[in-house]
Structure formats: structure tokens, C-alpha cells
Design an enzyme around this catalytic site. Structure first.
Site, PDB file in Angstrom:
ATOM      1  N   GLN A  36      27.645  21.227  -9.258  1.00 22.51           N
ATOM      2  CA  GLN A  36      28.354  22.451  -8.924  1.00 22.51           C
ATOM      3  C   GLN A  36      29.628  22.661  -9.728  1.00 22.51           C
ATOM      4  O   GLN A  36      30.108  23.795  -9.825  1.00 22.51           O
ATOM      5  CB  GLN A  36      28.665  22.475  -7.426  1.00 22.51           C
ATOM      6  CG  GLN A  36      27.411  22.603  -6.564  1.00 22.51           C
ATOM      7  CD  GLN A  36      27.726  22.580  -5.091  1.00 22.51           C
ATOM      8  OE1 GLN A  36      27.830  21.513  -4.493  1.00 22.51           O
ATOM      9  NE2 GLN A  36      27.877  23.742  -4.493  1.00 22.51           N
ATOM     10  N   HIS A  56      17.182  27.637 -15.464  1.00 22.91           N
ATOM     11  CA  HIS A  56      16.768  28.092 -16.788  1.00 22.91           C
ATOM     12  C   HIS A  56      15.367  28.700 -16.794  1.00 22.91           C
ATOM     13  O   HIS A  56      15.100  29.640 -17.539  1.00 22.91           O
ATOM     14  CB  HIS A  56      16.832  26.924 -17.782  1.00 22.91           C
ATOM     15  CG  HIS A  56      18.220  26.407 -17.996  1.00 22.91           C
ATOM     16  ND1 HIS A  56      18.491  25.086 -18.281  1.00 22.91           N
ATOM     17  CD2 HIS A  56      19.427  27.026 -17.939  1.00 22.91           C
ATOM     18  CE1 HIS A  56      19.801  24.925 -18.410  1.00 22.91           C
ATOM     19  NE2 HIS A  56      20.380  26.087 -18.203  1.00 22.91           N
ATOM     20  N   ASP A  69      25.675  25.810 -16.166  1.00 18.94           N
ATOM     21  CA  ASP A  69      25.766  25.182 -17.483  1.00 18.94           C
ATOM     22  C   ASP A  69      27.206  24.812 -17.828  1.00 18.94           C
ATOM     23  O   ASP A  69      27.454  23.796 -18.484  1.00 18.94           O
ATOM     24  CB  ASP A  69      25.212  26.110 -18.556  1.00 18.94           C
ATOM     25  CG  ASP A  69      23.701  26.261 -18.481  1.00 18.94           C
ATOM     26  OD1 ASP A  69      23.087  25.622 -17.601  1.00 18.94           O
ATOM     27  OD2 ASP A  69      23.139  27.016 -19.293  1.00 18.94           O
ATOM     28  N   ARG A  94      36.278  13.181  -2.673  1.00 18.26           N
ATOM     29  CA  ARG A  94      34.852  12.908  -2.677  1.00 18.26           C
ATOM     30  C   ARG A  94      34.182  13.705  -3.798  1.00 18.26           C
ATOM     31  O   ARG A  94      34.302  14.932  -3.848  1.00 18.26           O
ATOM     32  CB  ARG A  94      34.231  13.300  -1.326  1.00 18.26           C
ATOM     33  CG  ARG A  94      32.741  13.026  -1.272  1.00 18.26           C
ATOM     34  CD  ARG A  94      32.075  13.566  -0.022  1.00 18.26           C
ATOM     35  NE  ARG A  94      30.624  13.447  -0.193  1.00 18.26           N
ATOM     36  CZ  ARG A  94      29.729  14.215   0.393  1.00 18.26           C
ATOM     37  NH1 ARG A  94      30.097  15.181   1.207  1.00 18.26           N
ATOM     38  NH2 ARG A  94      28.444  14.042   0.159  1.00 18.26           N
ATOM     39  N   HIS A 139      23.669  14.085  -4.971  1.00 18.31           N
ATOM     40  CA  HIS A 139      23.978  15.389  -4.410  1.00 18.31           C
ATOM     41  C   HIS A 139      23.060  16.425  -5.060  1.00 18.31           C
ATOM     42  O   HIS A 139      23.513  17.339  -5.740  1.00 18.31           O
ATOM     43  CB  HIS A 139      25.455  15.740  -4.610  1.00 18.31           C
ATOM     44  CG  HIS A 139      25.953  16.785  -3.663  1.00 18.31           C
ATOM     45  ND1 HIS A 139      27.092  16.622  -2.896  1.00 18.31           N
ATOM     46  CD2 HIS A 139      25.480  18.012  -3.345  1.00 18.31           C
ATOM     47  CE1 HIS A 139      27.295  17.706  -2.172  1.00 18.31           C
ATOM     48  NE2 HIS A 139      26.335  18.570  -2.428  1.00 18.31           N
ATOM     49  N   ASN A 183      23.430  12.965  -0.097  1.00 19.71           N
ATOM     50  CA  ASN A 183      24.060  14.079   0.599  1.00 19.71           C
ATOM     51  C   ASN A 183      22.999  15.007   1.179  1.00 19.71           C
ATOM     52  O   ASN A 183      22.137  15.513   0.471  1.00 19.71           O
ATOM     53  CB  ASN A 183      24.952  14.872  -0.363  1.00 19.71           C
ATOM     54  CG  ASN A 183      25.681  15.999   0.358  1.00 19.71           C
ATOM     55  OD1 ASN A 183      26.629  15.749   1.107  1.00 19.71           O
ATOM     56  ND2 ASN A 183      25.230  17.236   0.166  1.00 19.71           N
ATOM     57  N   GLU A 184      23.101  15.223   2.481  1.00 23.61           N
ATOM     58  CA  GLU A 184      22.245  16.171   3.199  1.00 23.61           C
ATOM     59  C   GLU A 184      20.755  15.987   2.903  1.00 23.61           C
ATOM     60  O   GLU A 184      20.115  16.842   2.279  1.00 23.61           O
ATOM     61  CB  GLU A 184      22.669  17.608   2.905  1.00 23.61           C
ATOM     62  CG  GLU A 184      24.065  17.936   3.397  1.00 23.61           C
ATOM     63  CD  GLU A 184      24.422  19.410   3.239  1.00 23.61           C
ATOM     64  OE1 GLU A 184      23.541  20.210   2.836  1.00 23.61           O
ATOM     65  OE2 GLU A 184      25.577  19.772   3.513  1.00 23.61           O
ATOM     66  N   ASN A 323      28.376  16.310   7.624  1.00 27.95           N
ATOM     67  CA  ASN A 323      28.674  17.630   7.065  1.00 27.95           C
ATOM     68  C   ASN A 323      28.421  18.661   8.152  1.00 27.95           C
ATOM     69  O   ASN A 323      27.325  18.691   8.734  1.00 27.95           O
ATOM     70  CB  ASN A 323      27.767  17.956   5.871  1.00 27.95           C
ATOM     71  CG  ASN A 323      28.022  17.080   4.668  1.00 27.95           C
ATOM     72  OD1 ASN A 323      28.874  16.196   4.689  1.00 27.95           O
ATOM     73  ND2 ASN A 323      27.286  17.315   3.602  1.00 27.95           N
ATOM     74  N   TYR A 325      29.163  22.934   9.305  1.00 29.38           N
ATOM     75  CA  TYR A 325      29.683  24.256   8.977  1.00 29.38           C
ATOM     76  C   TYR A 325      29.524  25.269  10.098  1.00 29.38           C
ATOM     77  O   TYR A 325      30.374  26.127  10.282  1.00 29.38           O
ATOM     78  CB  TYR A 325      28.971  24.816   7.732  1.00 29.38           C
ATOM     79  CG  TYR A 325      29.302  24.085   6.463  1.00 29.38           C
ATOM     80  CD1 TYR A 325      30.377  24.480   5.665  1.00 29.38           C
ATOM     81  CD2 TYR A 325      28.552  22.995   6.053  1.00 29.38           C
ATOM     82  CE1 TYR A 325      30.690  23.806   4.496  1.00 29.38           C
ATOM     83  CE2 TYR A 325      28.849  22.317   4.880  1.00 29.38           C
ATOM     84  CZ  TYR A 325      29.923  22.725   4.106  1.00 29.38           C
ATOM     85  OH  TYR A 325      30.221  22.047   2.959  1.00 29.38           O
ATOM     86  N   GLU A 395      32.079  16.956   5.003  1.00 33.23           N
ATOM     87  CA  GLU A 395      32.214  18.338   4.524  1.00 33.23           C
ATOM     88  C   GLU A 395      32.477  19.254   5.709  1.00 33.23           C
ATOM     89  O   GLU A 395      31.883  19.092   6.771  1.00 33.23           O
ATOM     90  CB  GLU A 395      30.940  18.842   3.820  1.00 33.23           C
ATOM     91  CG  GLU A 395      30.661  18.255   2.460  1.00 33.23           C
ATOM     92  CD  GLU A 395      29.412  18.876   1.806  1.00 33.23           C
ATOM     93  OE1 GLU A 395      29.054  20.023   2.153  1.00 33.23           O
ATOM     94  OE2 GLU A 395      28.800  18.202   0.972  1.00 33.23           O
TER      95      GLU A 395
END
Length: 499
Positions: A36, A56, A69, A94, A139, A183-184, A323, A325, A395
Site C-alpha cells: 500500500q 496491471h 506502482d 507496524r 500483508h 494480517n487478516e 484489527n 473497524y 489496526e
């Protein structure tokens, strides 16, 4: 005491000021992930990841047809990121290692010298600034070569991941004391094998469940590698980071389907690791066996663990990585009711309709509904189910469109959720040891591209220089970190952001 964020920045409505201290030793951090923010997608000898291939080959998969990219260009601007981390006074940062940057072919026979150099620089840079590195091994950026060999549905990936983990531990464990393996896993499997995330495979019935078993075994093998080969020397801690939404029943009659939805959505990834018995959650195992039989399968679609595998996975943790949200209201779907594929895995598999309360604010990400009490409820549930386990919130954060620096709604989100963390600690005696804000920076937000922003710091993606700018929330979070207390100053709500 006046908040830094308030001075000259925010108009305060019905101001009330309070101070609530976090317990001694409580740690504050912020998080990012390699794909990311790093960019440099083909720099040096880096290998291709499943997200490189996805953006892509299928640009329409991303809402704004963008890619990562370059992203935040943290591959080149990592020192600037570390400067922000230091200025905020964070205890830890992290970040994740890109598997194909460190092992260009996915396998441990070739280690990239450039990848080694880059992550050494970041780790050493953090330590020089008095910030602890918390490193995630995976991740979501699986090497494309491994995906071509079946990815997370191939049982051999368990050892491939263990080999990768051993390389990372060998290179960095002398300076990294806290690790996240995966992660997740729910996003990896249920998103990746429902066609919602890379690799974009649509095979919920079999693929997602094979993935589930293999990510748990891979996590456990990596944990055992560290425990057997590195723990005595470095005394570090490892866990997995599960993404968990709070599920509550719509009516009393919906409690049974709610409990099953909890087990399917996150108990599937927690019970094998954290429960005393290990293995799949019993109610879920029974449901899947019965349902698979009705569907004509000769055996359960939820692949069985052997006794050795149950023992391998059970207890493979040093803390609970969470995590969180958002929240959902659960009810049993009506006969013949059409449920959206994006409604969640429980909707498709269990016939559980997932809804929200009308008063829950919607963030820029349409899935993110604000319900701070859900976090406290979830923390209490973890303690109830798995005992007095140490919990690190890995998170928590809020998205907006990123058009302004005075991000009142994000400040209120952090304030309200942190307040619930404090209540869980002080009133419910839940052993929460740290909190991680997502995210340090605006970044490439997966299929949303750059249409939603989670950053404490904005990033100008139109500029080749990718300049960072502090949002009001960055100053607010800094004030909390430095005071080791929650300064409660609720700011005026802005309009309800929608996707």
C-alpha cells in the site's frame, strides 16, 4: 488543558474536556503495509506479487483504475515516514515486509540483497529514533509465482511460508521483538477466494476453506520456527492479526444465527489458535458438515484437522492481534431473500443478513459504519472466550475522501474508540496492552484505489514528490500519545460522509 488540534484549527461545539490516563506500559503505534505504501513495484530484483498482477491485468478491478506502482513512494521516502513516526512520539511502528521484495521468486533459495538492505534500513532507522519495529510477514502480497502453483489452496504453502519466516527471523529478529505472521487471514481467504481481493479467484465453497486451513497451519509453522530456533536468543513475541467486526443480533430470535455468524467470520480464525480445545469451533464444524451433506458433498467442505495439526495450531500465540473497524446487526435471511456478494461471507454461507443501525455514521468506505461500543463488546468477548489473553489492537481507523486536513470525523472516531478501549481496560479488566492507528499515511486502499483515505498524514498522489501533510487527527493522536491519556474534546460533526 487545550488540545493542540483545537488551537486555530477546529471549531468546538459543546466543548467538554476530560483526561483519562492509560495504564502504565500501554503502547501506542501506527501501521502501514508494504504494497500500500512502498511503490518500487519492479525496483531492483523484486518479484511480482498477486496485487501487481491484478492491477496491471485487470485495472477495472480497482474503483479508480489506479495502482500502487509508486503509491506513497516509501521505498525511496522511508526516512520521511520515520521522521513523522518520531515526531508523533509513537512507541512502535507496524509495517510489513513484501515477500516478493525479500524473496524475489517466493522461495528461500534466493534472498534479495536490495530487499535485505531496504528492510535493514527501516528497522535500524526506527531503532535509532527510539521506536520499536513491529513487523508483519504477510500483508496480502503473495508472490505471483506461488499463486501460479495454487497459492493458499496448495498445502505446500505451509512450508513455503515457514521457509520465508525463517529467512526474515534470521535477518531481522536480533532487532525486531514483535511479529505478526499473517494480517487478516479472513480477508486473504474470504476476500481473495470470493473474487473481492487479489488473486480474484471466485471459489467460496472450496477455495476459501482450503485457504483457511492452510493460513492457520502456515501461521502455526512460522510460530513454531521462531519458538524452536529463535525464541531463547531473542525473546520476541508473535501472533496473527485477525480482522473482526462486532456482530449483534437484530432481535432476541436472531441470537443463534448471530453466534454462528461470529464463529464463521472470525471464530474460524481464532478458535483453532486461542481456545483450550483447539480445532474448529464445534458449532461451526457441525453446521458445515450438515450443510455439506445436504449439498451432496461426500465430506465437509470445511477441511478437517488431524490431531497433530490441532496441536500444531493450538497455542501458537503470545498475544491476541486484533484489527477492528466496524459493526453489523445480524438477522436470519428470509426464504428466497437475495443477499449481496459484498454483504459478507456469513451472508452467503449461512443465510445471515448483515445490516447496520440507522444512527451509525458511514465513512468514505461504504462498509465502515461507526459504532465505538462494538470495540468494547468485542474485547470483552475475546476475554470471555479465550481467557485473560494479552490483546494488541493492531489496526483501527477511519476513512474519508481526503479532501481536507481538518478531519473532524476522524478525530471523533479515534476519540470515541479509544474511550471504549479505556473502558474495557478499566471497567472490564480486559488486558489490552497497545493500540495501533490505521494508517500513518494515505495509501493505496486495495480495490478502492485512492478514493478513500485513512491517513493521519495526507499524501499528494498527484505530485511526483509525494509530499506528506499532517492532518488535524495526526496532531490529536500525537497529543494522546504524548500525554498517555485520552483528552476528550469532542469536535463539531461534519456532514455524514458516504462512499
Amino acid at each position: 488543558m487545550c488540545l493542540l488540534v483545537v488551537v486555530g484549527v477546529l471549531a468546538v461545539a459543546n466543548e467538554r474536556v476530560d483526561s483519562q490516563s492509560f495504564p502504565p506500559g500501554f503502547q501506542f503505534g501506527a501501521a502501514t503495509s508494504a504494497y500500500q505504501i512502498e511503490g518500487g513495484w519492479n525496483a531492483s530484483d523484486k518479484g511480482e506479487s498477486i496485487w501487481d498482477r491484478m492491477v496491471h491485468s485487470r485495472p477495472d478491478f480497482i474503483d479508480d483504475r489506479s495502482n500502487a506502482d509508486v503509491a506513497c513512494d516509501s521505498y525511496n521516502l522511508w526516512e520521511e515516514d520515520l521522521r513523522l513516526v518520531q515526531e508523533m512520539g509513537l512507541d512502535f511502528y507496524r509495517f510489513s515486509i513484501s515477500w516478493p521484495r525479500l524473496l524475489p521468486h517466493g522461495f528461500s533459495n534466493k534472498i534479495s540483497e536490495d530487499g535485505r538492505r531496504y528492510y535493514n534500513a527501516v528497522i535500524d532507522g526506527l531503532r535509532a529514533r527510539g521506536v520499536a519495529p513491529v513487523v508483519t510477514l504477510y500483508h496480502w502480497d503473495l508472490p505471483q509465482r506461488l499463486q501460479d502453483l495454487g497459492g493458499w489452496t496448495n498445502p505446500l504453502i505451509v512450508e513455503w511460508f515457514a521457509d520465508y519466516a525463517r529467512v526474515a527471523f534470521t535477518l531481522f529478529a536480533d532487532r525486531v521483538s514483535t511479529w505478526i505472521t499473517i494480517n487478516e487471514p479472513g480477508s486473504v481467504c474470504d476476500g481473495g477466494y470470493r473474487g473481492l481481493l487479489a488473486p480474484g479467484v471466485r471459489d467460496r465453497e472450496i477455495g476459501a476453506l482450503l485457504c483457511t486451513k492452510h493460513v492457520l497451519l502456515a501461521h502455526a509453522r512460522a510460530y513454531r520456527v521462531y519458538q524452536e530456533e529463535f525464541k531463547a536468543k531473542y525473546l520476541g513475541e508473535l501472533s496473527i492479526a485477525n480482522q473482526e467486526s462486532w456482530y449483534e443480533p437484530k432481535t432476541d430470535q436472531d441470537m443463534e444465527i448471530t453466534l454462528l455468524a461470529r464463529e464463521y467470520s472470525f471464530g474460524r480464525y481464532s478458535h483453532p489458535i486461542y481456545s483450550a480445545a483447539g480445532g474448529w469451533p464445534p458449532a461451526l464444524e457441525r453446521y458445515m458438515a450438515d450443510n455439506s451433506k445436504k449439498e451432496g458433498y461426500p465430506r465437509s467442505r470445511l477441511p478437517a484437522f488431524t490431531q497433530d495439526e490441532i496441536q500444531l495450531v493450538k497455542g501458537s500465540f503470545d498475544f491476541y492481534g486484533l484489527n477492528h473497524y466496524t459493526s453489523r446487526v445480524v438477522r436470519a435471511a428470509a426464504p428466497g431473500e437475495s443477499l449481496s456478494r459484498r454483504a459478507g461471507v456469513a451472508a452467503e454461507e449461512l443465510g445471515a443478513a448483515l445490516e447496520t443501525r440507522p444512527h451509525w455514521k458511514t465513512a468514505a468506505s461504504s462498509w465502515l459504519k461507526v459504532n465505538p461500543e462494538g470495540l468494547r463488546n468485542l474485547l470483552k468477548l475475546i476475554k470471555q472466550q479465550y481467557g485473560d489473553v494479552k490483546i494488541l489492537i493492531t489496526e483501527n481507523g477511519y476513512s474519508d475522501t481526503g479532501h481536507q486536513l481538518d478531519d473532524h470525523d476522524r478525530i471523533n472516531y479515534y476519540k470515541d474508540y479509544l474511550e471504549q478501549v479505556l473502558l474495557a481496560v478499566t471497567e472490564d479488566a480486559v488486558r489490552v496492552v497497545g493500540y495501533t492507528a490505521w494508517s500513518l499515511l494515505d495509501n493505496f486502499e486495495w480495490t478502492s484505489g485512492y478514493t478513500s483515505r485513512f491517513g493521519l498524514y495526507s499524501v499528494d498522489f498527484t505530485s511526483p514528490m509525494r509530499p506528506r501533510a499532517a492532518r488535524a487527527s495526526a496532531r490529536y493522536y500525537t497529543s494522546v500519545v504524548r500525554a498517555r491519556a485520552l483528552r476528550v474534546t469532542r469536535v463539531a460533526d461534519t456532514h455524514n460522509a458516504t462512499a
